[in-house]
Design an enzyme around this catalytic site. Structure first.
Site, PDB file in Angstrom:
ATOM      1  N   LYS A   1      13.231  19.589 -15.758  1.00 40.99           N
ATOM      2  CA  LYS A   1      13.398  20.935 -16.306  1.00 40.99           C
ATOM      3  C   LYS A   1      14.355  21.781 -15.452  1.00 40.99           C
ATOM      4  O   LYS A   1      15.274  22.433 -15.953  1.00 40.99           O
ATOM      5  CB  LYS A   1      12.025  21.611 -16.400  1.00 40.99           C
TER       6      LYS A   1
ATOM      7  N   CYS B   1      15.841  31.908 -17.106  1.00 41.27           N
ATOM      8  CA  CYS B   1      15.840  30.463 -16.879  1.00 41.27           C
ATOM      9  C   CYS B   1      17.016  30.060 -16.017  1.00 41.27           C
ATOM     10  O   CYS B   1      16.864  29.690 -14.862  1.00 41.27           O
ATOM     11  CB  CYS B   1      15.916  29.758 -18.223  1.00 41.27           C
TER      12      CYS B   1
HETATM   13  N1  SAJ Z   1      26.376  31.886 -20.755  1.00 38.65           N
HETATM   14  C1  SAJ Z   1      27.708  31.991 -20.327  1.00 38.65           C
HETATM   15  N2  SAJ Z   1      28.612  31.055 -20.742  1.00 38.65           N
HETATM   16  C2  SAJ Z   1      28.258  30.012 -21.563  1.00 38.65           C
HETATM   17  C3  SAJ Z   1      26.910  29.899 -21.981  1.00 38.65           C
HETATM   18  C4  SAJ Z   1      25.997  30.857 -21.555  1.00 38.65           C
HETATM   19  O1  SAJ Z   1      28.074  32.898 -19.582  1.00 38.65           O
HETATM   20  O2  SAJ Z   1      29.150  29.216 -21.919  1.00 38.65           O
HETATM   21  C5  SAJ Z   1      25.374  32.903 -20.328  1.00 38.65           C
HETATM   22  C6  SAJ Z   1      24.694  33.625 -21.491  1.00 38.65           C
HETATM   23  O3  SAJ Z   1      25.444  34.703 -21.943  1.00 38.65           O
HETATM   24  C7  SAJ Z   1      23.378  34.042 -20.848  1.00 38.65           C
HETATM   25  C8  SAJ Z   1      23.083  32.904 -19.869  1.00 38.65           C
HETATM   26  O4  SAJ Z   1      24.314  32.234 -19.677  1.00 38.65           O
HETATM   27  O5  SAJ Z   1      23.511  35.242 -20.109  1.00 38.65           O
HETATM   28  C9  SAJ Z   1      22.040  31.897 -20.333  1.00 38.65           C
HETATM   29  O6  SAJ Z   1      22.133  31.693 -21.720  1.00 38.65           O
HETATM   30  P1  SAJ Z   1      21.941  30.277 -22.446  1.00 38.65           P
HETATM   31  O7  SAJ Z   1      22.055  30.552 -23.884  1.00 38.65           O
HETATM   32  O8  SAJ Z   1      22.848  29.261 -21.882  1.00 38.65           O
HETATM   33  O9  SAJ Z   1      20.474  29.796 -22.028  1.00 38.65           O
HETATM   34  P2  SAJ Z   1      19.008  30.497 -21.978  1.00 38.65           P
HETATM   35  O10 SAJ Z   1      18.801  31.012 -20.592  1.00 38.65           O
HETATM   36  O11 SAJ Z   1      18.832  31.455 -23.085  1.00 38.65           O
HETATM   37  O12 SAJ Z   1      18.058  29.223 -22.225  1.00 38.65           O
HETATM   38  C10 SAJ Z   1      18.100  28.123 -21.332  1.00 38.65           C
HETATM   39  C11 SAJ Z   1      18.234  26.808 -22.127  1.00 38.65           C
HETATM   40  N3  SAJ Z   1      18.516  25.706 -21.221  1.00 38.65           N
HETATM   41  C12 SAJ Z   1      19.599  24.891 -21.360  1.00 38.65           C
HETATM   42  O13 SAJ Z   1      20.421  25.049 -22.219  1.00 38.65           O
HETATM   43  C13 SAJ Z   1      19.728  23.761 -20.393  1.00 38.65           C
HETATM   44  C14 SAJ Z   1      16.937  26.553 -22.909  1.00 38.65           C
HETATM   45  O14 SAJ Z   1      17.016  25.287 -23.541  1.00 38.65           O
HETATM   46  C15 SAJ Z   1      15.731  26.593 -21.970  1.00 38.65           C
HETATM   47  O15 SAJ Z   1      14.510  26.414 -22.677  1.00 38.65           O
HETATM   48  C16 SAJ Z   1      15.695  27.950 -21.320  1.00 38.65           C
HETATM   49  O16 SAJ Z   1      16.904  28.108 -20.563  1.00 38.65           O
HETATM   50  C17 SAJ Z   1      14.461  28.019 -20.416  1.00 38.65           C
HETATM   51  O17 SAJ Z   1      13.476  28.671 -20.807  1.00 38.65           O
HETATM   52  O18 SAJ Z   1      14.471  27.373 -19.361  1.00 38.65           O
END
Ligand code: SAJ
Length: 403
Positions: free
Chosen positions: A198, A252
């Site tokens: 995880k 996360c």
């Molecule tokens: N972000 C960027 N650039 C990107 C992608 C995301 O700057 O290319 C930023 C987003 O704007 C945001 C942050 O990263 O601020 C995180 O967003 P996210 O959509 O990537 O992920 P989370 O935090 O909403 O959810 C993640 C997911 N994990 C993965 O993709 C490996 C989700 O599957 C997990 O369940 C969740 O963390 C968790 O609860 O751990």
């Protein structure tokens, strides 16, 4: 019967999903107000499909309580923050939930921990509690959640899952429980492997976002177009660069990788630097705002507005949001005054917050797109005539600035 402990962003949809699939569920949370709201049939946050799922669960007989129940299976989904100084996981809520479960659990019950924890937490902090209570009859499993805010209900149905357990038969039993609704593959492994997977999944994403953010800084330094560069690189069959942004929020990706830095400080170097790079982005954007204001002859910070308070698009979750990080930093520099608007945040949470897009736009000359909510993508034309700093690369108008 399953007693789901902690009815937040993960516990609530999980409890509803199990209930809607004919598992008898009681949801427990120590927050009386939250339980009252759920008992009144109201959801506590917005997510596609959540209301409908709630309806189905209510019809199937889900109930909510502040009390821990005596039952054969517990699912613990309480928050696991990190200690900002040591960077280690703070398993306090998990520990207190386990203590309360031990008091009421019958012989042979299984305690499933869904909360994200660093590898070894169950051995270090959970097992000793169970042993000290003379409850070696209780079984522990770890089934870390993987659903993404914004698409939780869909992902609960479809994502593959991991279940870690000491004994194969306990792992299989918990796998069968999740298989009541989960159509993905469910892998059974040992507990420490499940804990590690995880954290590693979220670390992978954090490091890759940091790479994109670092590229954005390099490109800004020499006036290159980072988006065009990433687009072309991603046409290579083995290159998949993520998108730079104003920072990383959520509970996360901005948190879990620190667990590895905290536990392995002399080894986790790339991770440490990546997290620092992501954390530096709100300040980077703030400097970019000052730079553009200077270029365009704007002197009044109160004429600058931040679009978006949530940590990412189309959610009402503000945990660790880059906008909040930026506002904090701006106050530190005694430069308060930025205006803020987010269609998903109905309550007043910061100073100078607007609840109407037109009013917000009328009060500023410069708009900084922090979050790419559908609303602003659809209403990009309302930005015509404004100075726009688009940190998400979604506004297709002439003269738009980027990070
Ligand atoms: N972000 C960027 N650039 C990107 C992608 C995301 O700057 O290319 C930023 C987003 O704007 C945001 C942050 O990263 O601020 C995180 O967003 P996210 O959509 O990537 O992920 P989370 O935090 O909403 O959810 C993640 C997911 N994990 C993965 O993709 C490996 C989700 O599957 C997990 O369940 C969740 O963390 C968790 O609860 O751990």
């Amino acid at each position: 019967m399953v007693n789901v402990i902690g009815l937040g962003y993960i516990g609530l949809p999980t409890a509803l999903m199990l209930s809607a699939h004919n598992v008898k569920v009681i949801g427990t949370d120590r927050n009386r107000e939250l339980v009252k709201t759920l008992r009144a049939g109201k959801t506590t946050f917005k997510e596609d499909g959540l209301e409908e799922l709630f309806e189905n669960a209510l019809q199937a007989g889900i109930t909510f309580s502040t009390e821990y129940q005596t039952t054969d299976t517990y699912i613990v989904s309480v928050p696991t923050p990190y200690d900002k100084f040591s960077k280690k996981v703070n398993a306090g809520y998990v520990i207190s939930a386990i203590k309360d479960i031990i008091k009421v659990a019958p012989e042979g019950a299984v305690i499933v921990i869904e909360s994200t924890i660093s590898p070894g937490t169950i051995d270090k902090s959970v097992r000793p509690l169970i042993d000290a209570a003379g409850r070696k009859d209780l079984h522990i499993a770890h089934a870390p959640e993987r659903i993404i805010p914004g698409n939780m209900v869909y992902e609960l149905f479809h994502n593959n899952r991991t279940v870690g357990a000491d004994k194969r038969e306990i792992g299989e039993k918990i796998k069968a429980l999740y298989a009541s609704f989960c159509q993905g593959e469910i892998v059974v492994t040992d507990i420490k492997t499940a804990e590690m997977t995880k954290v590693v999944e979220n670390t992978f994403r954090a490091v890759n976002i940091a790479f994109a953010n670092e590229l954005a800084k390099i490109c800004r330094h020499d006036n290159m177009d980072v988006y065009e560069i990433i687009r072309i690189c991603n046409m290579h069959p083995r290159v998949h660069i993520l998108q730079p942004g104003p920072g990383v929020g959520g509970h996360c990706i901005s948190v879990d990788p620190w667990f590895l830095v905290g536990d392995y400080p002399s080894i986790a170097k790339v991770i440490d630097e990546s997290m620092k790079t992501n954390d530096s982005m709100p300040d980077f954007v703030l400097n970019r705002i000052y730079e553009i204001m200077k270029e365009r002859g704007l002197t009044d910070l109160t004429r600058v507005g931040l679009y978006g308070l949530a940590y990412k698009e189309n959610v009402d979750d503000m945990r660790e949001s880059p906008t909040l990080q930026m506002l904090e930093s701006q106050e530190k520099h005694l430069a308060a005054g930025l205006k803020v608007y987010d269609p998903f945040i109905e309550k007043d949470v910061v100073k100078n917050q607007y609840h109407d897009l037109d009013e917000f736009l009328n009060s500023v000359d410069m708009v900084v797109i922090m979050v790419k909510h559908d609303e602003i993508r659809e209403k990009a034309d309302t930005l015509i005539g404004k100075i726009v700093l688009d940190c998400q690369n979604v506004i297709d108008l002439p003269g738009v600035f980027h990070i």
